[in-house]
Design an enzyme around this catalytic site. Sequence first.
Site, PDB file in Angstrom:
ATOM      1  N   GLU A 216      -4.168  -2.682  11.290  1.00 49.13           N
ATOM      2  CA  GLU A 216      -3.298  -3.773  10.847  1.00 49.13           C
ATOM      3  C   GLU A 216      -2.053  -3.729  11.718  1.00 49.13           C
ATOM      4  O   GLU A 216      -1.184  -2.873  11.527  1.00 49.13           O
ATOM      5  CB  GLU A 216      -2.950  -3.602   9.361  1.00 49.13           C
ATOM      6  CG  GLU A 216      -4.158  -3.624   8.439  1.00 49.13           C
ATOM      7  CD  GLU A 216      -4.910  -4.946   8.474  1.00 49.13           C
ATOM      8  OE1 GLU A 216      -4.274  -5.981   8.761  1.00 49.13           O
ATOM      9  OE2 GLU A 216      -6.123  -4.947   8.235  1.00 49.13           O
ATOM     10  N   CYS A 250       5.624  -7.715   9.427  1.00 58.09           N
ATOM     11  CA  CYS A 250       4.633  -7.969  10.480  1.00 58.09           C
ATOM     12  C   CYS A 250       4.171  -9.415  10.511  1.00 58.09           C
ATOM     13  O   CYS A 250       3.701  -9.899  11.543  1.00 58.09           O
ATOM     14  CB  CYS A 250       3.447  -7.025  10.332  1.00 58.09           C
ATOM     15  SG  CYS A 250       2.598  -7.141   8.744  1.00 58.09           S
TER      16      CYS A 250
END
Length: 462
Positions: A216, A250
Amino acid sequence: METIDNNTRIKDIVRLQRDYYHSGETLEIGFRKRQLEKLLSAINSNEEAIYEALSADLHKSPFESYATEVGMALEEIRFFLKNLSRLAKPRKVKTPITQFKAVSKIHKAPYGNVLIMSPWNYPFQLTILPLVGALAAGNTAVVKPSNYAPATAGLLSKMLSDCFPEKYVAVMEGGRKTNTELLNQKFDYIFFTGSAGVGKVVMESASRHLTPISLELGGKSPCIVDETAKIDLAAKRIAWGKLLNAGQTCVAPDYILAEKTIVQELMDRLVFHCEAFFGASAETHPDYPKIITEKHFKRLCGLIEGSAVYYGGRTNAESLQISPTILYPAAEEEPVMQEEIFGPLLPVLTFENTDEVISFIRKRANPLALYLFTESKEREKKIIDSVSFGGGCVNDTVVHVANPRMPFGGVGESGMGGYHGKNSFATFTHEKSIMKKSTLFDMPIRYAPYGNKLKLLKKVMK
């Protein structure tokens, strides 16, 4: 301090967890649910301590801490307590006529011993969510929280060790040496959240043992605003998504691509909503998060210095806070457009047509998220179908990650694999295909000698 003793402890824990997994105790669904209930209770009992740790590491307010960390963790656990029995049940599938008589099922098997490496920006949520999925799937887990968020890492270590024995869940604190030693071990699955650079190191290490992984990562997530959008609402939702955790998210909108006809109106409304949220001096606001370290703070200050500041740009070196900063006009060759920003800086570029937007994004690495503000269904379809990205929103930002029924993850340089809810269960589960054949009779066609059986075989396999 990271020492040889720490390395020995890591090896011992990995061996201990592998032995415990092989005992079969984690396979029973009731056992898994009881462990999730323990974790749920521990989070509720430690709620105030979690707020304090997140405040110490990132200056997060209790509201933001609950909305983006604690609340999401509790929701994930409740999802599994409600749905685990259904998710873990073997799934029956059709069997080809050539294999008559037989029953085919897909069994859900844990991988075994899992390594979870979490980042500093959402240090609680991004540790607990993958851990919940790993435990729900029946694995054991070694958890490595980020050294950059020491208060939360320490709390996670205490909380999880109070909940679980190390043979089941173990927390390893430390820096790069600990990371390296963990990656030298053979795990059955590795789940990593962090930068693309470190992700490459993790992937290379996993390849030595042929260990499956989820990465991720991040990237420069574009936010497109066209002239059909509801500009005030778009600005409000963009400012909210960008200023969560002071931009250290993110999936934060990394830069704006605004249609030329509305760019001025959009920026005026962005300024309005930034000040409505945190006042004219956000860099001193008690609810406004700080930048994680002085190193990251100085990096962001350097990006401001090299850009045209339309609004903001104020910094507080003592508290490591940076005010919401709009950079306009921005150009694609500027330093701020060469790397993921990970801070409250928002470059604004303009476009004249949809093809220009698609071409601009395609020239860059696949982003983790994409946000589109439009009332045009044609533009919505064209952009979503034409650009590769992890996930995103139409007419909002960030909130797609809060739906446990959709996978969250990247594509290409923004990551691989997805999780949240049932997708977490799938990530930490190997689907084991089993065909059970009848022993009452045996079809002779498959056996030699083959003679003139080919025509008959073609008919059966038609």
